[in-house]
Design a protein around this motif. Structure first.
Motif, PDB file in Angstrom:
ATOM      1  N   VAL A 158      -4.746  79.181 -44.760  1.00 41.48           N
ATOM      2  CA  VAL A 158      -4.506  77.734 -44.781  1.00 41.48           C
ATOM      3  C   VAL A 158      -5.526  77.056 -45.687  1.00 41.48           C
ATOM      4  O   VAL A 158      -5.186  76.168 -46.480  1.00 41.48           O
ATOM      5  CB  VAL A 158      -4.553  77.143 -43.349  1.00 41.48           C
ATOM      6  CG1 VAL A 158      -4.586  75.620 -43.379  1.00 41.48           C
ATOM      7  CG2 VAL A 158      -3.369  77.639 -42.541  1.00 41.48           C
ATOM      8  N   TYR A 159      -6.780  77.503 -45.597  1.00 39.68           N
ATOM      9  CA  TYR A 159      -7.836  76.938 -46.432  1.00 39.68           C
ATOM     10  C   TYR A 159      -7.501  77.115 -47.917  1.00 39.68           C
ATOM     11  O   TYR A 159      -7.563  76.167 -48.697  1.00 39.68           O
ATOM     12  CB  TYR A 159      -9.174  77.611 -46.088  1.00 39.68           C
ATOM     13  CG  TYR A 159     -10.299  77.218 -46.983  1.00 39.68           C
ATOM     14  CD1 TYR A 159     -10.958  76.011 -46.807  1.00 39.68           C
ATOM     15  CD2 TYR A 159     -10.710  78.047 -48.026  1.00 39.68           C
ATOM     16  CE1 TYR A 159     -11.990  75.640 -47.639  1.00 39.68           C
ATOM     17  CE2 TYR A 159     -11.752  77.683 -48.868  1.00 39.68           C
ATOM     18  CZ  TYR A 159     -12.377  76.478 -48.667  1.00 39.68           C
ATOM     19  OH  TYR A 159     -13.401  76.104 -49.499  1.00 39.68           O
ATOM     20  N   GLU A 160      -7.128  78.315 -48.297  1.00 42.67           N
ATOM     21  CA  GLU A 160      -6.796  78.599 -49.704  1.00 42.67           C
ATOM     22  C   GLU A 160      -5.535  77.854 -50.134  1.00 42.67           C
ATOM     23  O   GLU A 160      -5.451  77.364 -51.263  1.00 42.67           O
ATOM     24  CB  GLU A 160      -6.626  80.103 -49.934  1.00 42.67           C
ATOM     25  CG  GLU A 160      -7.926  80.884 -49.864  1.00 42.67           C
ATOM     26  CD  GLU A 160      -8.954  80.445 -50.895  1.00 42.67           C
ATOM     27  OE1 GLU A 160      -8.579  80.066 -52.030  1.00 42.67           O
ATOM     28  OE2 GLU A 160     -10.156  80.478 -50.575  1.00 42.67           O
ATOM     29  N   ALA A 161      -4.569  77.764 -49.249  1.00 47.70           N
ATOM     30  CA  ALA A 161      -3.326  77.051 -49.584  1.00 47.70           C
ATOM     31  C   ALA A 161      -3.616  75.583 -49.888  1.00 47.70           C
ATOM     32  O   ALA A 161      -3.069  75.022 -50.846  1.00 47.70           O
ATOM     33  CB  ALA A 161      -2.319  77.182 -48.443  1.00 47.70           C
ATOM     34  N   THR A 162      -4.480  74.967 -49.091  1.00 47.99           N
ATOM     35  CA  THR A 162      -4.830  73.570 -49.325  1.00 47.99           C
ATOM     36  C   THR A 162      -5.536  73.411 -50.662  1.00 47.99           C
ATOM     37  O   THR A 162      -5.234  72.485 -51.427  1.00 47.99           O
ATOM     38  CB  THR A 162      -5.713  73.036 -48.178  1.00 47.99           C
ATOM     39  OG1 THR A 162      -4.989  73.161 -46.957  1.00 47.99           O
ATOM     40  CG2 THR A 162      -6.087  71.574 -48.399  1.00 47.99           C
ATOM     41  N   ASN A 163      -6.458  74.305 -50.961  1.00 53.22           N
ATOM     42  CA  ASN A 163      -7.140  74.246 -52.260  1.00 53.22           C
ATOM     43  C   ASN A 163      -6.145  74.419 -53.402  1.00 53.22           C
ATOM     44  O   ASN A 163      -6.256  73.751 -54.428  1.00 53.22           O
ATOM     45  CB  ASN A 163      -8.236  75.307 -52.348  1.00 53.22           C
ATOM     46  CG  ASN A 163      -9.442  74.942 -51.513  1.00 53.22           C
ATOM     47  OD1 ASN A 163      -9.613  73.794 -51.109  1.00 53.22           O
ATOM     48  ND2 ASN A 163     -10.287  75.918 -51.248  1.00 53.22           N
ATOM     49  N   ASN A 164      -5.180  75.308 -53.231  1.00 56.52           N
ATOM     50  CA  ASN A 164      -4.159  75.506 -54.262  1.00 56.52           C
ATOM     51  C   ASN A 164      -3.298  74.264 -54.448  1.00 56.52           C
ATOM     52  O   ASN A 164      -2.899  73.943 -55.572  1.00 56.52           O
ATOM     53  CB  ASN A 164      -3.291  76.722 -53.937  1.00 56.52           C
ATOM     54  CG  ASN A 164      -4.042  78.023 -54.095  1.00 56.52           C
ATOM     55  OD1 ASN A 164      -5.032  78.109 -54.826  1.00 56.52           O
ATOM     56  ND2 ASN A 164      -3.586  79.043 -53.405  1.00 56.52           N
ATOM     57  N   TRP A 197       1.451  60.481 -46.902  1.00 59.38           N
ATOM     58  CA  TRP A 197       0.203  60.716 -47.639  1.00 59.38           C
ATOM     59  C   TRP A 197      -0.403  62.064 -47.234  1.00 59.38           C
ATOM     60  O   TRP A 197      -0.734  62.879 -48.084  1.00 59.38           O
ATOM     61  CB  TRP A 197      -0.797  59.580 -47.391  1.00 59.38           C
ATOM     62  CG  TRP A 197      -2.168  59.931 -47.871  1.00 59.38           C
ATOM     63  CD1 TRP A 197      -2.615  59.902 -49.163  1.00 59.38           C
ATOM     64  CD2 TRP A 197      -3.250  60.415 -47.075  1.00 59.38           C
ATOM     65  NE1 TRP A 197      -3.917  60.342 -49.211  1.00 59.38           N
ATOM     66  CE2 TRP A 197      -4.324  60.662 -47.937  1.00 59.38           C
ATOM     67  CE3 TRP A 197      -3.413  60.667 -45.711  1.00 59.38           C
ATOM     68  CZ2 TRP A 197      -5.554  61.137 -47.485  1.00 59.38           C
ATOM     69  CZ3 TRP A 197      -4.627  61.136 -45.259  1.00 59.38           C
ATOM     70  CH2 TRP A 197      -5.680  61.367 -46.145  1.00 59.38           C
ATOM     71  N   ALA A 198      -0.555  62.291 -45.947  1.00 58.85           N
ATOM     72  CA  ALA A 198      -1.184  63.527 -45.465  1.00 58.85           C
ATOM     73  C   ALA A 198      -0.402  64.753 -45.911  1.00 58.85           C
ATOM     74  O   ALA A 198      -0.991  65.771 -46.293  1.00 58.85           O
ATOM     75  CB  ALA A 198      -1.316  63.499 -43.939  1.00 58.85           C
ATOM     76  N   SER A 199       0.920  64.649 -45.901  1.00 57.60           N
ATOM     77  CA  SER A 199       1.731  65.817 -46.248  1.00 57.60           C
ATOM     78  C   SER A 199       1.619  66.180 -47.731  1.00 57.60           C
ATOM     79  O   SER A 199       1.997  67.289 -48.117  1.00 57.60           O
ATOM     80  CB  SER A 199       3.186  65.628 -45.825  1.00 57.60           C
ATOM     81  OG  SER A 199       3.784  64.579 -46.536  1.00 57.60           O
ATOM     82  N   THR A 200       1.076  65.282 -48.536  1.00 62.89           N
ATOM     83  CA  THR A 200       0.796  65.613 -49.937  1.00 62.89           C
ATOM     84  C   THR A 200      -0.091  66.849 -50.021  1.00 62.89           C
ATOM     85  O   THR A 200       0.019  67.642 -50.948  1.00 62.89           O
ATOM     86  CB  THR A 200       0.081  64.432 -50.638  1.00 62.89           C
ATOM     87  OG1 THR A 200       0.908  63.282 -50.586  1.00 62.89           O
ATOM     88  CG2 THR A 200      -0.258  64.752 -52.081  1.00 62.89           C
ATOM     89  N   PHE A 201      -0.952  67.027 -49.039  1.00 59.60           N
ATOM     90  CA  PHE A 201      -1.952  68.082 -49.056  1.00 59.60           C
ATOM     91  C   PHE A 201      -1.598  69.261 -48.143  1.00 59.60           C
ATOM     92  O   PHE A 201      -2.421  70.140 -47.928  1.00 59.60           O
ATOM     93  CB  PHE A 201      -3.324  67.501 -48.673  1.00 59.60           C
ATOM     94  CG  PHE A 201      -3.690  66.334 -49.553  1.00 59.60           C
ATOM     95  CD1 PHE A 201      -4.171  66.553 -50.828  1.00 59.60           C
ATOM     96  CD2 PHE A 201      -3.507  65.028 -49.125  1.00 59.60           C
ATOM     97  CE1 PHE A 201      -4.490  65.487 -51.664  1.00 59.60           C
ATOM     98  CE2 PHE A 201      -3.817  63.954 -49.943  1.00 59.60           C
ATOM     99  CZ  PHE A 201      -4.306  64.190 -51.213  1.00 59.60           C
ATOM    100  N   TRP A 202      -0.378  69.254 -47.615  1.00 61.75           N
ATOM    101  CA  TRP A 202       0.073  70.342 -46.747  1.00 61.75           C
ATOM    102  C   TRP A 202       1.127  71.161 -47.476  1.00 61.75           C
ATOM    103  O   TRP A 202       1.882  70.639 -48.287  1.00 61.75           O
ATOM    104  CB  TRP A 202       0.684  69.797 -45.461  1.00 61.75           C
ATOM    105  CG  TRP A 202      -0.289  69.108 -44.557  1.00 61.75           C
ATOM    106  CD1 TRP A 202      -1.643  69.027 -44.694  1.00 61.75           C
ATOM    107  CD2 TRP A 202       0.030  68.373 -43.369  1.00 61.75           C
ATOM    108  NE1 TRP A 202      -2.169  68.299 -43.670  1.00 61.75           N
ATOM    109  CE2 TRP A 202      -1.180  67.882 -42.842  1.00 61.75           C
ATOM    110  CE3 TRP A 202       1.208  68.098 -42.720  1.00 61.75           C
ATOM    111  CZ2 TRP A 202      -1.231  67.129 -41.677  1.00 61.75           C
ATOM    112  CZ3 TRP A 202       1.161  67.343 -41.562  1.00 61.75           C
ATOM    113  CH2 TRP A 202      -0.050  66.880 -41.041  1.00 61.75           C
ATOM    114  N   GLN A 203       1.198  72.425 -47.116  1.00 59.66           N
ATOM    115  CA  GLN A 203       2.241  73.283 -47.679  1.00 59.66           C
ATOM    116  C   GLN A 203       3.609  72.739 -47.297  1.00 59.66           C
ATOM    117  O   GLN A 203       3.781  72.151 -46.223  1.00 59.66           O
ATOM    118  CB  GLN A 203       2.108  74.708 -47.134  1.00 59.66           C
ATOM    119  CG  GLN A 203       0.927  75.471 -47.662  1.00 59.66           C
ATOM    120  CD  GLN A 203       0.866  76.837 -47.017  1.00 59.66           C
ATOM    121  OE1 GLN A 203       0.498  76.959 -45.857  1.00 59.66           O
ATOM    122  NE2 GLN A 203       1.230  77.849 -47.784  1.00 59.66           N
ATOM    123  N   ASP A 204       4.597  72.954 -48.176  1.00 62.49           N
ATOM    124  CA  ASP A 204       5.963  72.538 -47.869  1.00 62.49           C
ATOM    125  C   ASP A 204       6.380  73.109 -46.522  1.00 62.49           C
ATOM    126  O   ASP A 204       6.110  74.265 -46.213  1.00 62.49           O
ATOM    127  CB  ASP A 204       6.940  73.011 -48.949  1.00 62.49           C
ATOM    128  CG  ASP A 204       6.821  72.216 -50.237  1.00 62.49           C
ATOM    129  OD1 ASP A 204       6.248  71.108 -50.202  1.00 62.49           O
ATOM    130  OD2 ASP A 204       7.299  72.703 -51.267  1.00 62.49           O
TER     131      ASP A 204
END
Length: 140
Positions: A31-37, A85-92
Motif C-alpha cells: 500500500v505504501y509503494e502504491a501510494t508513492n506510485n 480528493w482523498a481518492s486521488t491518492f488511492w488505488q483504483d
C-alpha cells in the motif's frame, strides 16, 4: 527534472520521513509503494485538480463548521468532495464509504491530523468526520 517532478519527489520524501514507518506497519509495504506510485504518476493537471478540491474542502470547512450541521446539503457536498480528493491518492477501486469514514476518523484520533483540521476551524476534524459518516454510502 522539472519543478513539478521535483515537487512530487519532495512530497514522497517528506511523507516517508514523517509517516513511512507508521504507514508500512499499519498498511503494509504494498500500500505504501502504491501510494508513492500514484503520487509519482500524477500529471500537473491532476495535481492542480486535487489542490483545488483540497482548498475548496478547507474553505467549506471554515464556513460550515460553525453551523454545526454535518447533515446539511452543503456539508454533505463538502464530505463528498473530500472523498473525491482523498481518492486521488488511492488505488483504483480502493475508495469505499467505510474507507473514507476510517480516514476521517483518524483525523480526530491522531493529534497531528486533528491539529491540521482544527486550525482551519475549531472542531473541523470532528465536523468533517460527522459529515462523512452521514454520507449515504450508496451515493459514493
Amino acid at each position: 527534472m522539472s519543478d513539478f517532478e521535483q515537487m512530487k519527489k519532495k512530497i514522497i520524501e517528506t511523507n516517508d520521513q514523517n509517516y513511512g514507518k507508521e504507514i508500512k506497519a499499519e498498511y503494509g509495504e504494498e500500500v505504501y509503494e502504491a501510494t508513492n506510485n500514484i503520487i509519482s504518476g500524477l500529471t500537473e493537471q491532476q495535481w492542480k485538480d486535487s489542490e483545488e478540491m483540497r482548498i475548496t474542502v478547507e474553505d467549506m470547512l471554515r464556513r460550515l463548521t460553525p453551523s454545526g450541521d454535518p447533515k446539511s446539503r452543503d456539508a454533505q457536498e463538502m464530505a463528498a468532495l473530500h472523498g473525491k480528493w482523498a481518492s486521488t491518492f488511492w488505488q483504483d477501486g480502493m475508495y469505499s464509504h467505510e474507507a473514507h469514514v476510517a480516514l476521517v476518523s483518524m483525523y480526530t484520533e491522531d493529534e497531528r491530523f486533528k491539529a491540521y483540521y482544527d486550525a482551519i476551524a475549531p472542531g473541523a476534524a470532528a465536523f468533517l468526520r460527522e459529515a462523512v459518516e452521514a454520507l449515504d454510502a450508496e451515493d459514493d
